[in-house]
Design a protein around this motif. Structure first.
Motif, PDB file in Angstrom:
ATOM      1  N   SER A 126       0.927  -1.209  -0.095  1.00  0.00           N
ATOM      2  CA  SER A 126      -0.132  -0.013  -0.129  1.00  0.00           C
ATOM      3  C   SER A 126       0.821   1.120  -0.008  1.00  0.00           C
ATOM      4  O   SER A 126       0.425   2.325  -0.509  1.00  0.00           O
TER       5      SER A 126
ATOM      6  N   GLY B 220      -7.288   1.675  -2.243  1.00  0.00           N
ATOM      7  CA  GLY B 220      -8.164   2.313  -1.204  1.00  0.00           C
ATOM      8  C   GLY B 220      -9.465   1.875  -1.304  1.00  0.00           C
ATOM      9  O   GLY B 220     -10.060   1.717  -0.319  1.00  0.00           O
TER      10      GLY B 220
ATOM     11  N   THR C 225     -10.311  -1.734  -0.673  1.00  0.00           N
ATOM     12  CA  THR C 225      -9.885  -2.055   0.651  1.00  0.00           C
ATOM     13  C   THR C 225     -11.125  -1.480   1.615  1.00  0.00           C
ATOM     14  O   THR C 225     -11.565  -2.372   2.610  1.00  0.00           O
ATOM     15  N   SER C 226     -11.684  -0.256   1.444  1.00  0.00           N
ATOM     16  CA  SER C 226     -12.940   0.024   1.979  1.00  0.00           C
ATOM     17  C   SER C 226     -14.039  -0.816   1.908  1.00  0.00           C
ATOM     18  O   SER C 226     -14.653  -1.132   2.775  1.00  0.00           O
TER      19      SER C 226
ATOM     20  N   TYR D 165      -4.412  11.632   7.493  1.00  0.00           N
ATOM     21  CA  TYR D 165      -3.978  11.873   6.032  1.00  0.00           C
ATOM     22  C   TYR D 165      -4.146  13.107   5.379  1.00  0.00           C
ATOM     23  O   TYR D 165      -3.482  13.495   4.446  1.00  0.00           O
TER      24      TYR D 165
ATOM     25  N   SER E 102     -11.836  -0.448   9.570  1.00  0.00           N
ATOM     26  CA  SER E 102     -11.134  -0.295   8.311  1.00  0.00           C
ATOM     27  C   SER E 102     -11.824   0.593   7.329  1.00  0.00           C
ATOM     28  O   SER E 102     -11.057   1.309   6.750  1.00  0.00           O
TER      29      SER E 102
ATOM     30  N   TYR F 262     -10.263   4.007   5.660  1.00  0.00           N
ATOM     31  CA  TYR F 262      -9.814   4.611   4.385  1.00  0.00           C
ATOM     32  C   TYR F 262     -10.903   5.499   3.818  1.00  0.00           C
ATOM     33  O   TYR F 262     -10.399   6.247   2.876  1.00  0.00           O
TER      34      TYR F 262
END
Length: 403
Positions: free
Chosen positions: A36, A65, A68-69, A232, A345, A349
Protein backbone atom coordinates in the motif's frame (compact mmCIF):
# COMPACT_ATOMS: atom_id res chain seq x y z
CA UNK A 1 -13.04 -8.96 27.59
CA UNK A 2 -10.19 -8.77 25.15
CA UNK A 3 -9.67 -12.48 24.93
CA UNK A 4 -12.36 -14.19 26.90
CA UNK A 5 -13.08 -16.44 23.94
CA UNK A 6 -9.48 -17.48 23.37
CA UNK A 7 -7.50 -18.93 26.29
CA UNK A 8 -3.88 -17.93 26.24
CA UNK A 9 -1.42 -20.69 25.46
CA UNK A 10 1.57 -19.91 27.65
CA UNK A 11 3.77 -22.30 25.69
CA UNK A 12 3.31 -20.10 22.67
CA UNK A 13 4.63 -17.01 24.45
CA UNK A 14 8.02 -15.37 24.15
CA UNK A 15 10.07 -14.41 27.23
CA UNK A 16 8.41 -10.97 27.13
CA UNK A 17 4.97 -12.55 27.52
CA UNK A 18 3.88 -11.59 24.01
CA UNK A 19 2.63 -14.66 22.07
CA UNK A 20 4.66 -15.79 19.07
CA UNK A 21 1.55 -15.48 16.91
CA UNK A 22 1.76 -11.70 17.37
CA UNK A 23 5.03 -11.62 15.44
CA UNK A 24 3.47 -13.62 12.61
CA UNK A 25 0.69 -11.04 12.46
CA UNK A 26 3.34 -8.30 12.46
CA UNK A 27 4.77 -9.83 9.30
CA UNK A 28 1.31 -9.93 7.72
CA UNK A 29 0.87 -6.20 8.41
CA UNK A 30 4.31 -5.50 6.94
CA UNK A 31 3.36 -7.31 3.72
CA UNK A 32 0.15 -5.33 3.30
CA UNK A 33 1.85 -2.05 4.21
CA UNK A 34 4.73 -2.64 1.79
CA UNK A 35 2.24 -2.88 -1.06
CA UNK A 36 0.00 0.00 0.00
CA UNK A 37 2.90 2.39 0.69
CA UNK A 38 5.38 1.15 -1.90
CA UNK A 39 3.85 2.40 -5.14
CA UNK A 40 4.33 6.13 -4.51
CA UNK A 41 8.16 6.21 -4.43
CA UNK A 42 8.49 4.09 -7.59
CA UNK A 43 5.57 5.63 -9.50
CA UNK A 44 7.82 7.61 -11.92
CA UNK A 45 9.68 4.42 -12.89
CA UNK A 46 6.39 2.54 -13.34
CA UNK A 47 5.01 5.37 -15.47
CA UNK A 48 8.06 5.34 -17.75
CA UNK A 49 7.89 1.56 -18.13
CA UNK A 50 4.19 1.56 -19.00
CA UNK A 51 4.43 4.71 -21.14
CA UNK A 52 1.91 6.64 -19.08
CA UNK A 53 1.78 9.45 -16.51
CA UNK A 54 2.46 9.37 -12.77
CA UNK A 55 -1.13 10.45 -11.94
CA UNK A 56 -2.40 7.53 -14.04
CA UNK A 57 -0.16 5.15 -12.12
CA UNK A 58 -1.30 6.58 -8.78
CA UNK A 59 -4.87 5.78 -9.80
CA UNK A 60 -3.87 2.26 -8.77
CA UNK A 61 -3.28 3.53 -5.23
CA UNK A 62 -6.76 5.07 -5.21
CA UNK A 63 -8.20 1.79 -6.50
CA UNK A 64 -6.40 -0.06 -3.70
CA UNK A 65 -7.99 2.22 -1.10
CA UNK A 66 -11.43 1.84 -2.68
CA UNK A 67 -11.15 -1.95 -2.72
CA UNK A 68 -9.93 -2.04 0.87
CA UNK A 69 -12.78 0.13 2.14
CA UNK A 70 -15.48 -1.77 0.24
CA UNK A 71 -14.33 -5.26 1.22
CA UNK A 72 -13.78 -4.23 4.84
CA UNK A 73 -17.36 -2.99 4.96
CA UNK A 74 -19.12 -5.83 3.15
CA UNK A 75 -16.86 -8.91 3.46
CA UNK A 76 -15.04 -8.61 6.79
CA UNK A 77 -18.22 -9.50 8.68
CA UNK A 78 -17.71 -13.14 7.59
CA UNK A 79 -14.48 -13.32 9.61
CA UNK A 80 -16.42 -14.10 12.79
CA UNK A 81 -18.24 -17.06 11.21
CA UNK A 82 -15.45 -18.54 9.09
CA UNK A 83 -12.59 -17.72 11.47
CA UNK A 84 -9.96 -14.98 11.43
CA UNK A 85 -7.02 -17.30 10.72
CA UNK A 86 -8.67 -19.00 7.75
CA UNK A 87 -9.93 -15.73 6.31
CA UNK A 88 -6.47 -14.21 6.68
CA UNK A 89 -4.90 -17.10 4.78
CA UNK A 90 -7.47 -16.78 1.98
CA UNK A 91 -6.98 -13.01 1.83
CA UNK A 92 -3.19 -13.34 1.65
CA UNK A 93 -3.53 -15.89 -1.15
CA UNK A 94 -5.70 -13.45 -3.11
CA UNK A 95 -3.24 -10.65 -2.34
CA UNK A 96 -0.34 -12.74 -3.59
CA UNK A 97 -2.16 -13.45 -6.86
CA UNK A 98 -2.98 -9.77 -7.29
CA UNK A 99 0.66 -8.84 -6.69
CA UNK A 100 1.83 -11.30 -9.34
CA UNK A 101 -0.59 -9.71 -11.83
CA UNK A 102 0.65 -6.28 -10.75
CA UNK A 103 4.25 -7.34 -11.44
CA UNK A 104 3.29 -8.66 -14.89
CA UNK A 105 1.04 -5.71 -15.85
CA UNK A 106 1.58 -4.78 -19.52
CA UNK A 107 -0.60 -1.65 -19.35
CA UNK A 108 -1.75 0.71 -16.62
CA UNK A 109 -5.35 -0.59 -16.75
CA UNK A 110 -4.18 -4.03 -15.66
CA UNK A 111 -2.09 -2.43 -12.90
CA UNK A 112 -5.11 -0.51 -11.56
CA UNK A 113 -7.34 -3.60 -11.70
CA UNK A 114 -4.75 -5.74 -9.93
CA UNK A 115 -4.38 -3.18 -7.16
CA UNK A 116 -8.16 -3.01 -6.79
CA UNK A 117 -8.13 -6.77 -6.14
CA UNK A 118 -5.18 -6.30 -3.77
CA UNK A 119 -7.29 -3.77 -1.89
CA UNK A 120 -10.19 -6.21 -1.64
CA UNK A 121 -7.81 -8.78 -0.14
CA UNK A 122 -6.34 -6.23 2.28
CA UNK A 123 -9.81 -5.13 3.41
CA UNK A 124 -10.36 -8.68 4.64
CA UNK A 125 -6.83 -9.26 5.93
CA UNK A 126 -6.51 -6.18 8.13
CA UNK A 127 -9.65 -6.80 10.24
CA UNK A 128 -8.65 -10.47 10.50
CA UNK A 129 -5.19 -9.47 11.75
CA UNK A 130 -6.52 -7.06 14.35
CA UNK A 131 -9.15 -9.58 15.49
CA UNK A 132 -6.50 -12.28 15.84
CA UNK A 133 -4.21 -9.92 17.77
CA UNK A 134 -6.95 -9.24 20.31
CA UNK A 135 -7.74 -12.97 20.58
CA UNK A 136 -4.20 -14.17 21.26
CA UNK A 137 -3.29 -11.36 23.67
CA UNK A 138 -2.69 -12.72 27.19
CA UNK A 139 -4.53 -11.05 30.09
CA UNK A 140 -2.81 -7.83 31.13
CA UNK A 141 -0.70 -7.67 27.97
CA UNK A 142 -3.32 -6.59 25.45
CA UNK A 143 -1.64 -3.30 24.60
CA UNK A 144 1.84 -4.81 24.30
CA UNK A 145 0.56 -7.57 22.02
CA UNK A 146 -1.37 -5.21 19.74
CA UNK A 147 1.57 -2.80 19.84
CA UNK A 148 3.91 -5.50 18.52
CA UNK A 149 1.48 -6.22 15.67
CA UNK A 150 1.24 -2.53 14.80
CA UNK A 151 5.02 -2.31 14.37
CA UNK A 152 4.37 -4.07 11.06
CA UNK A 153 3.42 -0.62 9.73
CA UNK A 154 6.81 0.67 10.89
CA UNK A 155 8.56 -2.19 9.10
CA UNK A 156 6.67 -1.47 5.89
CA UNK A 157 7.38 2.27 6.08
CA UNK A 158 11.01 2.16 7.21
CA UNK A 159 12.21 -1.02 5.50
CA UNK A 160 9.58 -1.90 2.90
CA UNK A 161 9.33 1.49 1.20
CA UNK A 162 13.08 2.10 1.30
CA UNK A 163 13.98 -1.34 -0.06
CA UNK A 164 11.28 -1.03 -2.73
CA UNK A 165 12.94 2.08 -4.12
CA UNK A 166 16.36 0.39 -4.10
CA UNK A 167 15.02 -2.80 -5.70
CA UNK A 168 13.23 -0.82 -8.40
CA UNK A 169 16.43 1.10 -9.14
CA UNK A 170 18.82 -1.87 -9.09
CA UNK A 171 16.58 -4.56 -10.65
CA UNK A 172 13.16 -3.39 -11.88
CA UNK A 173 9.93 -2.07 -10.40
CA UNK A 174 8.26 -5.39 -11.26
CA UNK A 175 10.66 -7.13 -8.89
CA UNK A 176 9.20 -5.09 -6.03
CA UNK A 177 5.73 -6.58 -6.35
CA UNK A 178 7.12 -10.03 -7.09
CA UNK A 179 9.09 -9.88 -3.84
CA UNK A 180 6.03 -8.78 -1.84
CA UNK A 181 4.04 -11.65 -3.40
CA UNK A 182 6.69 -14.10 -2.16
CA UNK A 183 6.48 -12.56 1.32
CA UNK A 184 2.69 -12.98 1.26
CA UNK A 185 3.12 -16.68 0.49
CA UNK A 186 5.65 -16.95 3.33
CA UNK A 187 3.09 -15.38 5.68
CA UNK A 188 0.53 -18.00 4.62
CA UNK A 189 3.04 -20.74 5.42
CA UNK A 190 3.77 -19.28 8.86
CA UNK A 191 0.04 -19.14 9.61
CA UNK A 192 -0.32 -22.77 8.54
CA UNK A 193 2.42 -23.90 10.93
CA UNK A 194 1.20 -21.82 13.86
CA UNK A 195 -0.68 -23.49 16.71
CA UNK A 196 -3.28 -20.71 16.91
CA UNK A 197 -6.85 -21.84 16.24
CA UNK A 198 -9.55 -19.21 16.48
CA UNK A 199 -13.07 -19.68 17.80
CA UNK A 200 -15.84 -19.19 15.27
CA UNK A 201 -19.11 -17.46 16.06
CA UNK A 202 -22.17 -19.67 16.01
CA UNK A 203 -24.60 -16.99 14.85
CA UNK A 204 -24.79 -15.59 11.33
CA UNK A 205 -22.73 -12.53 10.49
CA UNK A 206 -24.62 -9.25 10.96
CA UNK A 207 -24.99 -6.79 8.11
CA UNK A 208 -22.34 -4.05 8.27
CA UNK A 209 -24.58 -1.21 9.40
CA UNK A 210 -26.27 -3.44 11.99
CA UNK A 211 -22.94 -3.58 13.81
CA UNK A 212 -23.37 0.13 14.51
CA UNK A 213 -26.02 -0.91 17.03
CA UNK A 214 -23.33 -2.54 19.18
CA UNK A 215 -23.08 -0.45 22.33
CA UNK A 216 -20.11 1.91 22.17
CA UNK A 217 -19.34 1.41 18.46
CA UNK A 218 -20.55 4.77 17.15
CA UNK A 219 -18.43 7.13 19.29
CA UNK A 220 -15.33 5.03 18.71
CA UNK A 221 -15.88 5.01 14.95
CA UNK A 222 -16.40 8.79 15.03
CA UNK A 223 -13.09 9.04 16.87
CA UNK A 224 -11.50 6.79 14.24
CA UNK A 225 -12.84 8.94 11.38
CA UNK A 226 -11.59 12.21 12.88
CA UNK A 227 -8.23 10.64 13.81
CA UNK A 228 -7.58 9.25 10.34
CA UNK A 229 -8.88 12.29 8.44
CA UNK A 230 -6.41 14.46 10.38
CA UNK A 231 -3.53 12.05 9.68
CA UNK A 232 -4.12 11.69 5.94
CA UNK A 233 -4.94 15.38 5.57
CA UNK A 234 -1.49 16.38 6.88
CA UNK A 235 0.56 13.41 5.67
CA UNK A 236 -0.74 13.83 2.12
CA UNK A 237 0.67 17.36 1.78
CA UNK A 238 3.65 17.25 4.11
CA UNK A 239 6.00 16.29 1.28
CA UNK A 240 4.90 19.21 -0.88
CA UNK A 241 5.28 21.57 2.08
CA UNK A 242 8.81 20.37 2.75
CA UNK A 243 9.77 20.79 -0.90
CA UNK A 244 7.96 23.98 -1.87
CA UNK A 245 7.31 25.56 1.52
CA UNK A 246 10.67 24.97 3.18
CA UNK A 247 12.80 24.51 0.05
CA UNK A 248 14.04 21.07 1.07
CA UNK A 249 15.17 18.45 -1.50
CA UNK A 250 12.98 15.47 -2.39
CA UNK A 251 15.14 13.28 -0.12
CA UNK A 252 13.69 15.20 2.83
CA UNK A 253 10.39 13.42 2.21
CA UNK A 254 12.07 10.08 2.79
CA UNK A 255 13.71 11.39 5.93
CA UNK A 256 10.35 12.58 7.25
CA UNK A 257 8.76 9.20 6.54
CA UNK A 258 11.67 7.46 8.27
CA UNK A 259 11.37 9.77 11.29
CA UNK A 260 7.64 9.13 11.57
CA UNK A 261 8.19 5.39 11.35
CA UNK A 262 10.85 5.48 14.05
CA UNK A 263 8.51 7.40 16.36
CA UNK A 264 5.68 4.99 15.65
CA UNK A 265 7.91 2.00 16.33
CA UNK A 266 9.55 3.47 19.43
CA UNK A 267 6.14 3.84 21.07
CA UNK A 268 5.87 0.04 21.17
CA UNK A 269 8.46 0.08 23.96
CA UNK A 270 6.00 2.05 26.11
CA UNK A 271 2.84 0.04 25.47
CA UNK A 272 2.96 -1.44 28.96
CA UNK A 273 1.78 1.99 30.15
CA UNK A 274 -1.54 1.35 28.42
CA UNK A 275 -1.85 -2.05 30.07
CA UNK A 276 -1.33 -0.45 33.48
CA UNK A 277 -3.61 2.57 33.03
CA UNK A 278 -6.27 1.10 30.78
CA UNK A 279 -7.27 1.95 27.20
CA UNK A 280 -10.24 4.12 28.15
CA UNK A 281 -8.02 6.43 30.18
CA UNK A 282 -5.19 6.60 27.65
CA UNK A 283 -7.27 7.07 24.50
CA UNK A 284 -8.42 10.70 25.00
CA UNK A 285 -4.93 11.63 26.22
CA UNK A 286 -3.33 10.07 23.12
CA UNK A 287 -5.63 12.04 20.83
CA UNK A 288 -4.97 15.27 22.72
CA UNK A 289 -1.23 14.59 22.43
CA UNK A 290 -1.57 14.15 18.66
CA UNK A 291 -3.58 17.38 18.49
CA UNK A 292 -0.84 19.16 20.42
CA UNK A 293 1.70 17.93 17.86
CA UNK A 294 -0.42 19.43 15.06
CA UNK A 295 -0.49 22.75 16.93
CA UNK A 296 3.30 22.53 17.22
CA UNK A 297 3.54 21.97 13.47
CA UNK A 298 1.40 25.05 12.88
CA UNK A 299 3.42 27.27 15.21
CA UNK A 300 6.95 26.05 14.48
CA UNK A 301 6.57 24.60 10.98
CA UNK A 302 8.90 27.20 9.50
CA UNK A 303 11.88 25.21 10.75
CA UNK A 304 12.76 21.90 9.10
CA UNK A 305 14.36 20.65 12.31
CA UNK A 306 11.23 21.51 14.29
CA UNK A 307 9.09 19.69 11.72
CA UNK A 308 11.22 16.55 12.04
CA UNK A 309 10.92 16.64 15.83
CA UNK A 310 7.16 17.08 15.49
CA UNK A 311 6.95 14.21 12.99
CA UNK A 312 8.74 11.88 15.44
CA UNK A 313 6.33 12.86 18.23
CA UNK A 314 3.48 12.50 15.73
CA UNK A 315 4.41 8.87 15.10
CA UNK A 316 4.71 8.30 18.85
CA UNK A 317 1.25 9.73 19.61
CA UNK A 318 -0.40 8.02 16.63
CA UNK A 319 0.89 4.62 17.73
CA UNK A 320 -0.82 5.02 21.10
CA UNK A 321 -3.97 6.37 19.46
CA UNK A 322 -4.26 3.45 17.02
CA UNK A 323 -3.35 0.89 19.68
CA UNK A 324 -6.03 1.93 22.17
CA UNK A 325 -8.59 2.41 19.40
CA UNK A 326 -8.14 -1.22 18.32
CA UNK A 327 -8.17 -2.40 21.95
CA UNK A 328 -11.46 -0.71 22.70
CA UNK A 329 -13.17 -1.69 19.45
CA UNK A 330 -12.21 -5.37 19.76
CA UNK A 331 -13.41 -5.38 23.39
CA UNK A 332 -16.94 -4.25 22.50
CA UNK A 333 -18.11 -7.72 21.44
CA UNK A 334 -15.53 -10.55 21.13
CA UNK A 335 -17.98 -12.66 19.09
CA UNK A 336 -18.24 -9.96 16.40
CA UNK A 337 -14.69 -8.67 16.26
CA UNK A 338 -14.36 -9.28 12.52
CA UNK A 339 -17.45 -7.22 11.74
CA UNK A 340 -16.39 -4.40 14.06
CA UNK A 341 -12.84 -4.27 12.73
CA UNK A 342 -14.23 -4.35 9.19
CA UNK A 343 -16.18 -1.20 9.99
CA UNK A 344 -13.03 0.28 11.48
CA UNK A 345 -11.04 -0.37 8.29
CA UNK A 346 -13.87 0.97 6.12
CA UNK A 347 -14.03 4.17 8.18
CA UNK A 348 -10.22 4.45 8.10
CA UNK A 349 -9.93 4.36 4.32
CA UNK A 350 -13.04 6.50 3.80
CA UNK A 351 -11.58 9.07 6.21
CA UNK A 352 -8.30 8.88 4.30
CA UNK A 353 -10.12 9.77 1.09
CA UNK A 354 -12.16 12.55 2.70
CA UNK A 355 -9.20 13.94 4.62
CA UNK A 356 -6.96 14.08 1.55
CA UNK A 357 -9.70 15.65 -0.59
CA UNK A 358 -10.79 18.20 2.02
CA UNK A 359 -7.32 19.29 3.10
CA UNK A 360 -6.20 19.85 -0.51
CA UNK A 361 -8.08 23.16 -1.04
CA UNK A 362 -7.35 24.13 2.56
CA UNK A 363 -3.61 23.63 2.13
CA UNK A 364 -3.54 25.29 -1.30
CA UNK A 365 -5.63 28.29 -0.29
CA UNK A 366 -4.62 28.95 3.33
CA UNK A 367 -1.32 27.17 3.82
CA UNK A 368 0.17 24.41 5.93
CA UNK A 369 -0.24 26.13 9.32
CA UNK A 370 -4.02 26.49 8.94
CA UNK A 371 -4.21 22.87 7.79
CA UNK A 372 -2.35 21.78 10.91
CA UNK A 373 -4.72 23.80 13.12
CA UNK A 374 -7.67 22.12 11.33
CA UNK A 375 -6.12 18.71 12.08
CA UNK A 376 -5.83 19.72 15.73
CA UNK A 377 -9.57 20.51 15.78
CA UNK A 378 -10.30 17.06 14.36
CA UNK A 379 -8.21 15.50 17.12
CA UNK A 380 -10.23 17.43 19.71
CA UNK A 381 -13.37 15.89 18.20
CA UNK A 382 -11.72 12.45 18.39
CA UNK A 383 -10.78 13.00 22.05
CA UNK A 384 -14.32 14.11 22.92
CA UNK A 385 -15.78 11.03 21.21
CA UNK A 386 -13.35 8.80 23.13
CA UNK A 387 -14.15 10.53 26.42
CA UNK A 388 -17.89 10.21 25.74
CA UNK A 389 -17.58 6.44 25.83
CA UNK A 390 -15.45 6.62 28.97
CA UNK A 391 -18.12 8.62 30.80
CA UNK A 392 -20.89 6.33 29.57
CA UNK A 393 -19.38 3.02 30.57
CA UNK A 394 -15.95 2.40 32.09
CA UNK A 395 -16.36 -1.36 32.22
CA UNK A 396 -14.30 -1.66 29.04
CA UNK A 397 -11.25 -0.27 30.80
CA UNK A 398 -9.33 -3.47 30.27
CA UNK A 399 -6.19 -2.39 32.00
CA UNK A 400 -8.06 -1.47 35.16
CA UNK A 401 -9.88 -4.80 35.15
CA UNK A 402 -6.61 -6.71 34.82
CA UNK A 403 -4.82 -4.81 37.60
Amino acid sequence: MANADQPFDGAAATPTGVPRMAYVLTGCIAVIGSNSLGLGPIAPEVARSLDTSVPAVMTAAAAFGLGTSASALFLARHIDRIGARRMLQLALALLSAALVVTALSPIVTVLVTAQLVAGIASGIALPAIYSSAASVAPPGRESRTIGVVLTGWTLSMVAGVSLSAVLADVVHWRAVFAAIAVLALAAIAMLSFSSYRDVRASQSSPLPLEALKIKGAKPLLIACGAFMAAFYGIYGYLGDYLNNGLGQPVSANGLAALTYGLGFGAAALLDNIVDRLGATRVMPAAFIAAGTVYVGMALFGGSFTAVLIAVFLWGLANHFGLNVLIMRLTALDPTRRGTIMGLNSAVTYLAGFVGTAAFGPLYTGLGFSISAFAAAVLMLIAALAAAWRTAEDTTLDIGAERS
